[in-house]
Design an enzyme around this catalytic site. Structure first.
Site, PDB file in Angstrom:
ATOM      1  N   THR A  88       0.868  -1.191   0.000  1.00 45.20           N
ATOM      2  CA  THR A  88       0.000   0.000   0.000  1.00 45.20           C
ATOM      3  C   THR A  88       0.899   1.234   0.000  1.00 45.20           C
ATOM      4  O   THR A  88       1.010   1.922   1.010  1.00 45.20           O
ATOM      5  CB  THR A  88      -0.904   0.029   1.261  1.00 45.20           C
ATOM      6  OG1 THR A  88      -0.070  -0.219   2.413  1.00 45.20           O
ATOM      7  CG2 THR A  88      -2.008  -0.979   1.220  1.00 45.20           C
ATOM      8  N   THR A  90       2.563   5.029  -0.880  1.00 40.01           N
ATOM      9  CA  THR A  90       1.982   6.371  -0.907  1.00 40.01           C
ATOM     10  C   THR A  90       1.593   6.689  -2.354  1.00 40.01           C
ATOM     11  O   THR A  90       2.329   6.361  -3.287  1.00 40.01           O
ATOM     12  CB  THR A  90       3.023   7.397  -0.399  1.00 40.01           C
ATOM     13  OG1 THR A  90       3.448   6.985   0.901  1.00 40.01           O
ATOM     14  CG2 THR A  90       2.437   8.794  -0.321  1.00 40.01           C
ATOM     15  N   ALA A 219       0.749   3.732  16.083  1.00 41.37           N
ATOM     16  CA  ALA A 219       1.970   3.115  16.651  1.00 41.37           C
ATOM     17  C   ALA A 219       3.179   3.566  15.845  1.00 41.37           C
ATOM     18  O   ALA A 219       4.195   3.997  16.410  1.00 41.37           O
ATOM     19  CB  ALA A 219       1.842   1.592  16.632  1.00 41.37           C
ATOM     20  N   CYS A 272       7.471   1.902   6.125  1.00 38.37           N
ATOM     21  CA  CYS A 272       6.296   2.184   6.963  1.00 38.37           C
ATOM     22  C   CYS A 272       6.207   3.593   7.525  1.00 38.37           C
ATOM     23  O   CYS A 272       5.166   4.233   7.400  1.00 38.37           O
ATOM     24  CB  CYS A 272       6.253   1.201   8.127  1.00 38.37           C
ATOM     25  SG  CYS A 272       5.803  -0.440   7.584  1.00 38.37           S
ATOM     26  N   PHE A 334      17.952   0.292   4.760  1.00 42.72           N
ATOM     27  CA  PHE A 334      17.425   1.336   5.653  1.00 42.72           C
ATOM     28  C   PHE A 334      17.729   1.070   7.115  1.00 42.72           C
ATOM     29  O   PHE A 334      17.609   1.958   7.957  1.00 42.72           O
ATOM     30  CB  PHE A 334      15.928   1.558   5.427  1.00 42.72           C
ATOM     31  CG  PHE A 334      15.009   0.588   6.129  1.00 42.72           C
ATOM     32  CD1 PHE A 334      14.703  -0.630   5.560  1.00 42.72           C
ATOM     33  CD2 PHE A 334      14.448   0.914   7.358  1.00 42.72           C
ATOM     34  CE1 PHE A 334      13.859  -1.530   6.197  1.00 42.72           C
ATOM     35  CE2 PHE A 334      13.598   0.030   8.008  1.00 42.72           C
ATOM     36  CZ  PHE A 334      13.315  -1.196   7.424  1.00 42.72           C
TER      37      PHE A 334
HETATM   38  C1  UDX Z   1       8.588  -0.271  11.813  1.00 43.71           C
HETATM   39  C2  UDX Z   1       7.959  -0.575  13.181  1.00 43.71           C
HETATM   40  O1  UDX Z   1       9.008  -0.656  14.157  1.00 43.71           O
HETATM   41  C3  UDX Z   1       7.171  -1.863  13.133  1.00 43.71           C
HETATM   42  O2  UDX Z   1       6.522  -2.084  14.362  1.00 43.71           O
HETATM   43  C4  UDX Z   1       6.130  -1.757  12.006  1.00 43.71           C
HETATM   44  O3  UDX Z   1       5.422  -2.981  11.885  1.00 43.71           O
HETATM   45  C5  UDX Z   1       6.805  -1.435  10.690  1.00 43.71           C
HETATM   46  O4  UDX Z   1       7.577  -0.239  10.813  1.00 43.71           O
HETATM   47  P1  UDX Z   1      10.718  -1.142  10.476  1.00 43.71           P
HETATM   48  O5  UDX Z   1      10.466   0.038   9.606  1.00 43.71           O
HETATM   49  O6  UDX Z   1      10.881  -2.480   9.842  1.00 43.71           O
HETATM   50  O7  UDX Z   1       9.518  -1.308  11.534  1.00 43.71           O
HETATM   51  O8  UDX Z   1      12.036  -0.903  11.351  1.00 43.71           O
HETATM   52  P2  UDX Z   1      12.371  -0.013  12.651  1.00 43.71           P
HETATM   53  O9  UDX Z   1      13.255  -0.810  13.517  1.00 43.71           O
HETATM   54  O10 UDX Z   1      11.169   0.544  13.278  1.00 43.71           O
HETATM   55  O11 UDX Z   1      13.255   1.161  12.047  1.00 43.71           O
HETATM   56  C6  UDX Z   1      12.728   2.154  11.189  1.00 43.71           C
HETATM   57  C7  UDX Z   1      13.764   3.221  10.909  1.00 43.71           C
HETATM   58  O12 UDX Z   1      14.010   3.990  12.075  1.00 43.71           O
HETATM   59  C8  UDX Z   1      15.133   2.674  10.468  1.00 43.71           C
HETATM   60  O13 UDX Z   1      15.641   3.476   9.428  1.00 43.71           O
HETATM   61  C9  UDX Z   1      15.975   2.796  11.718  1.00 43.71           C
HETATM   62  O14 UDX Z   1      17.348   2.919  11.447  1.00 43.71           O
HETATM   63  C10 UDX Z   1      15.408   4.070  12.330  1.00 43.71           C
HETATM   64  N1  UDX Z   1      15.635   4.177  13.779  1.00 43.71           N
HETATM   65  C11 UDX Z   1      15.077   3.265  14.628  1.00 43.71           C
HETATM   66  C12 UDX Z   1      16.406   5.233  14.274  1.00 43.71           C
HETATM   67  O15 UDX Z   1      16.891   6.058  13.513  1.00 43.71           O
HETATM   68  N2  UDX Z   1      16.576   5.320  15.620  1.00 43.71           N
HETATM   69  C13 UDX Z   1      16.035   4.437  16.506  1.00 43.71           C
HETATM   70  O16 UDX Z   1      16.219   4.610  17.720  1.00 43.71           O
HETATM   71  C14 UDX Z   1      15.250   3.374  15.981  1.00 43.71           C
END
Ligand code: UDX
Ligand code: ADP
Length: 454
Positions: A88, A90, A219, A272, A334
């Site tokens: 899904t 953007t 969330a 996400c 990422f």
């Molecule tokens: C996220 C949500 O955590 C998850 O619950 C949802 O189902 C999907 O989206 P995801 O995108 O897979 O998961 O990874 P996540 O660990 O959340 O990291 C997202 C981004 O934030 C990454 O680029 C990560 O490097 C960054 N991040 C995360 C930070 O920059 N600092 C942090 O403290 C945590």
């Protein structure tokens, strides 16, 4: 025996169904996708996505009670429960351009289900969807004229890439939204009973459909907001001499704040966070709540600013020009432990350096050359010089600077003395993830910079 069909063999559908199949050998789980190449990869020794522990789980169930197929219609016909895990993204056109979720894939799935189904089926929204999508699904499904009855549930996925398997095996919670009718409650119970095979009942929350759909967006918005908050403070740390890791540690000790998700970075990426916040903003605008929309828009704005701030710092530090300078990039995914590059901050950083006529040499342990080139194709233009290296030492050879853009654990184990000796002078390291020990790097001779470190 209950038969499960999952439509969409991506980062959500694949791992989620693999874990359900592993935990419930009595169920038959078939994942279908229109993308034949992706399905062939799921049936091979090299899975289309990298996720720690996934291969072992797939291998143990594949061909027994876990199947991957392109036969969408027949799998739907035979299934009792259908998970919808299609993308899904953007919207990049028309009304809601750049904000609203593009629900065309979900809708097309609903139309296929309506067309071919007979009997009773439970339809589970797994993909993140705009609030009220279930209503659209229901409406399309009622066009079925083979007497099929459907119950639509919302069961958003909270797994994070890189830790998907442990998140699925031991989640903080499972959320199931459904209609408050007797049939709706029965459907909720059927799905809850599956999860209850390995997840304690008290972690399985049931709500109405709209609360469940909205909770997923909220969330992700809250998580992203924490990152933008800490990143905003990282800029202040760089000006004042405070250290962002020390600040994060100090505030995280307050149990009301908590210590997780306070790691300053060059910005969040992934499929996400940005998408879901933009979707939330669109919803607020749609419901005439501009103040709420503007509030959440700042989270995305701060993220974009952080990425730009990082790129500008590199150019400024390299004596205000990177033209024709070789810049090594460590990490393109990422985050660590995934080969996913969707919305990776590395894309923006690399593009802006390419714009400045730098020669960008990229190394990532799991992302393929093809994928990197595809991500950067748009930004390469006439100035573009991009190279992908399969060895971090080769990437650094004769370079002026190294940028650490993904926090892969293996970067910590590299021989930085060797790297330093192969680079131009002065040699710079910009650690966008605070992965490496900056004091150690400086002691070798590097000029090292980390986010939120002065
Ligand atoms: C996220 C949500 O955590 C998850 O619950 C949802 O189902 C999907 O989206 P995801 O995108 O897979 O998961 O990874 P996540 O660990 O959340 O990291 C997202 C981004 O934030 C990454 O680029 C990560 O490097 C960054 N991040 C995360 C930070 O920059 N600092 C942090 O403290 C945590
Ligand atoms: P996510 O991260 O949400 O899992 P992905 O893009 O990795 O997203 O996976 C979604 C998958 O859904 C893709 O492999 C895509 O081919 C598949 N898909 C999209 N529309 C349909 C459809 N109508 N029928 C079957 N599969 C579909």
């Amino acid at each position: 025996m209950i038969k499960i069909c999952c439509i969409g063999a991506g980062y959500v559908g694949g791992p989620t169904m693999a874990v359900i199949a592993q935990k419930m050998p009595a169920l038959t789980v078939t994942i279908v996708d229109l993308n034949a190449e992706r399905i062939a990869a799921w049936n091979s020794e090299v899975l289309p996505i990298y996720e720690p522990g996934l291969y072992e789980i797939v291998k143990a169930s594949r061909g027994k009670n876990l199947f991957f197929s392109t036969d969408v219609k027949n799998t739907i016909i035979e299934a009792d429960i259908i998970f919808v895990a299609v993308n899904t993204p953007t919207k990049n056109y028309g009304i809601g351009l750049g904000k609203a979720a593009d629900t065309r894939y979900i809708e097309s799935v609903a139309r296929i289900i309506a067309e071919v189904s007979t009997g009773n089926k439970i339809i589970v929204e797994k993909s993140t969807v705009p609030v009220k999508t279930a209503e659209t699904l229901k409406e399309i499904l009622t066009s079925n004229n083979h007497g099929a009855e459907f119950q639509v549930l919302s069961n958003p996925e909270f797994l994070a890439e890189g830790t998907a398997i442990q998140d699925l095996i031991n989640p903080d919670r499972v959320l199931i939204g459904g209609d408050p009718t007797p049939e709706g409650k029965k459907a909720i119970e059927t799905l809850a009973a599956i999860y209850a095979h390995w997840i304690p009942r008290e972690k399985i929350l049931t709500t109405n459909l709209w609360s469940s759909e909205l909770s997923k967006l909220v969330a992700n918005a809250f998580l992203a907001q924490r990152i933008s908050s800490i990143n905003s403070i990282s800029a202040l740390c760089e000006k004042t001499g405070a250290d962002i890791d020390e600040v994060a540690n100090a505030i995280g000790k307050d149990t009301r704040i908590g210590s997780k998700f306070l790691k300053a970075s060059i910005g969040f990426g992934g499929s996400c966070f940005q998408k879901d916040i933009l979707n939330l903003i669109y919803l607020c605008e749609y419901y005439a709540l501009p103040e709420v929309a503007r509030y959440w828009a700042k989270v995305v704005e701060m993220n974009n600013w952080q990425k730009q701030r990082f790129s500008h710092q590199i150019v400024r530090t390299l004596f205000s020009t990177v033209a024709n300078k070789r810049i090594a990039v460590y990490g393109f995914a990422f985050k660590k432990d995934t080969n996913d590059t969707r919305e990776s901050a590395a894309i923006d950083v690399c593009r802006s350096l390419i714009e400045e006529c730098a020669e960008v040499v990229i190394y990532d342990p799991k992302v393929t050359q093809f994928q990197i080139m595809e991500c950067l194709a748009q930004g390469i233009g006439k100035n573009g010089r991009v190279q992908v290296e399969s060895c971090p030492y080769h990437a650094a050879l004769q370079s002026h600077a190294i940028l650490v853009l993904t926090e892969w654990e293996q970067f910590k184990a590299l021989d930085f003395n060797r790297i330093y000796n192969s680079m131009q002078r002065p040699a710079f390291v910009f650690d966008g993830r605070n992965t490496l020990n900056i004091t150690e790097l400086c002691s070798i001779g590097f000029r090292a910079f980390g986010i939120g470190k002065s």
